[in-house]
Scaffold this active site. Structure first.
Site, mmCIF file in Angstrom:
data_model
loop_
_atom_site.group_PDB
_atom_site.id
_atom_site.type_symbol
_atom_site.label_atom_id
_atom_site.label_comp_id
_atom_site.label_asym_id
_atom_site.label_seq_id
_atom_site.Cartn_x
_atom_site.Cartn_y
_atom_site.Cartn_z
ATOM 1 N N ASP A 76 0.692 -1.797 0.063
ATOM 2 C CA ASP A 76 -0.179 0.080 -0.194
ATOM 3 C C ASP A 76 1.041 1.243 0.013
ATOM 4 O O ASP A 76 2.316 1.144 -0.482
ATOM 5 C CB ASP A 76 -0.972 0.187 1.207
ATOM 6 C CG ASP A 76 -2.086 0.958 1.006
ATOM 7 O OD1 ASP A 76 -2.505 1.391 1.230
ATOM 8 O OD2 ASP A 76 -2.872 0.028 1.436
ATOM 9 N N HIS A 113 -3.647 6.105 3.594
ATOM 10 C CA HIS A 113 -4.582 4.635 2.846
ATOM 11 C C HIS A 113 -3.851 3.448 3.321
ATOM 12 O O HIS A 113 -4.966 2.579 4.480
ATOM 13 C CB HIS A 113 -4.442 4.503 1.942
ATOM 14 C CG HIS A 113 -5.531 3.500 0.636
ATOM 15 N ND1 HIS A 113 -5.228 2.231 0.475
ATOM 16 C CD2 HIS A 113 -6.708 3.776 0.449
ATOM 17 C CE1 HIS A 113 -5.941 1.733 0.168
ATOM 18 N NE2 HIS A 113 -7.218 2.673 0.031
ATOM 19 N N SER A 285 -11.398 -1.318 -0.356
ATOM 20 C CA SER A 285 -10.419 -0.756 0.134
ATOM 21 C C SER A 285 -10.172 -1.087 1.793
ATOM 22 O O SER A 285 -9.578 -1.869 2.398
ATOM 23 C CB SER A 285 -9.607 0.446 0.388
ATOM 24 O OG SER A 285 -8.759 0.510 -0.867
#
Length: 414
Positions: A76, A113, A285
């Site tokens: 990520d 994220h 996600s």
């Protein structure tokens, strides 16, 4: 390590952000947002137990496994280990494929994220902060694999998200001890690096590493395309359920969807600043890490089982309207952690094909009319069982007495 730049993430804007890098078509979903503004540099905690974890029955699953001894790689934007939910030893030294990254261990995260994804999996509880955030597998270790810095508004020196870096990240994770690899990123089948991604997934399959990937979030036009790595061989592709528990059109639909998990109103780790809550839009996600956490629990409980068997447990025990049917929205249904942790590997179960079993897949294609079982625990079950055995034993003794009575009487007469 996180930037002190004050960035406001408003609900309704960040929650629907889908950043696509135009010649590459690689997608990461939104940064966290909540009804209350989450701001880099401003630490806050959300109190109260997570309703999402309660709906999943995670507390019951924890009585069997919490992910101890399992390493989950997060491919990520990096993982910010300055967040209080990640005390020393939780986020291991990883790697960064970002050119010129001052921290080559993957433990920085400009976007936030990857930190949010890692928190869903492995955040440690902070009761002293009155925080309701805790990971679904709160004893795993996180292996951060940083493959990009931003997915939109690139500045000089930033690294965009590419299929090649996703492939490099998966390969590095497999070669460096990951038991489970979470990829909350997706690329279309037209991506120029698709061959590299498939090669990395083949390595994961040979090394018996579970790979979990988001099915992709729709940009409003492409709702049925195949996305990778989710569509790759042996990968568990995950769609997102909304607050009603339904997979809506924000998730990309297709054959690459295996199961579904919650994707809206999720408590996540926010940069170095405690908690944040995502918006009501269901994003894949946030769904994929719930499945990665379950895979980690299964790895702890069944260490001898293959990655294929772990995937079969997750898919075959998922909740769906008809036991023998899947669809392109939710795959085989919504995950049920406790059921996956307690089910037997029954190759006759209607549903997905068991590893090495083709006949079951053919049977599963026919409607069975069976309803998915609800997970429930009867607290009086042990007592009832004991009473039942006493009744059986008592009945057996009574029957024996009736048989022996005439024989004893005859013996006395003789």
């Amino acid at each position: 390590m996180a930037s002190r730049r004050r960035t406001r993430l408003r609900s309704g804007l960040a929650a629907v952000l889908l950043a696509t890098l135009a010649p590459l078509g690689v997608v990461a979903t939104a940064t966290p947002a909540s009804a209350a503004e989450c701001e880099i540099g401003k630490t806050q905690y959300f109190p109260g137990a997570s309703p999402v974890l309660q709906r999943l029955g995670i507390g019951q699953a924890w009585t069997l496994a919490r992910g101890r001894g399992v390493k989950v790689a997060v491919v990520d934007s990096g993982v910010n280990d300055d967040n209080a939910h990640f005390p020393d030893g939780v986020v291991l030294p990883g790697v960064s494929f970002v050119a010129g990254d001052p921290d080559p261990t993957g433990r920085t995260d400009v976007l936030g994220h990857g930190t949010a994804v890692a928190g869903i999996i492995a955040a440690r509880a902070l009761p002293e902060k009155r925080s309701g955030l805790i990971g679904a597998a709160p004893e795993v270790q996180i292996l951060p694999v940083r493959v990009f810095t931003r997915d939109t508004d690139l500045q000089p020196g930033d690294t965009g998200l590419t299929g090649s870096n996703i492939a490099r990240g998966i390969r590095w994770a497999v070669e460096n001890g990951a038991d489970v690899v979470n990829v909350s990123l997706s690329a279309p089948s037209t991506n120029i690096s698709l061959g590299e991604i498939k090669s990395a997934l083949a390595l994961a399959e040979r090394r018996n590493v579970v790979v979990v990937a988001s099915s992709g979030d729709s940009d409003g036009t492409s709702r049925t395309e195949q996305r990778f790595p989710a569509a790759g061989r042996g990968v568990i592709g995950v769609a997102a359920t909304n607050v009603q528990g339904v997979v809506d059109d924000y998730s990309v639909h297709g054959e690459h969807v295996d199961v579904a998990a919650p994707g809206s109103n999720i408590l996540v780790a926010f940069h170095a600043n405690g908690d944040c809550q995502t918006g009501e839009v269901a994003l894949t996600s946030w769904a994929a890490p719930f499945v990665s956490a379950l895979a980690a629990q299964l790895k702890q409980r069944f260490p001898e089982e293959s990655a294929a068997q772990i995937g079969y447990r997750i898919a075959s025990t998922a909740q769906r309207p008809v036991a023998g049917q899947r669809d392109d929205r939710q795959g085989w249904g919504a995950i049920r952690p406790y059921e996956a942790l307690t089910a037997t590997l029954d190759t006759r179960r209607p549903g997905p094909a068991a590893p090495g079993q083709e006949q079951v897949e053919a049977v599963a294609s026919e409607p069975t009319g069976a309803r998915a079982m609800e997970v429930s625990t009867d607290p009086l079950d042990p007592a009832r069982r004991e009473v039942l055995w006493w009744l059986i034993g008592g009945g057996g003794l009574a029957a024996l007495a009736l048989v022996l009575r005439p024989l004893v009487a005859r013996a006395r007469r003789d």
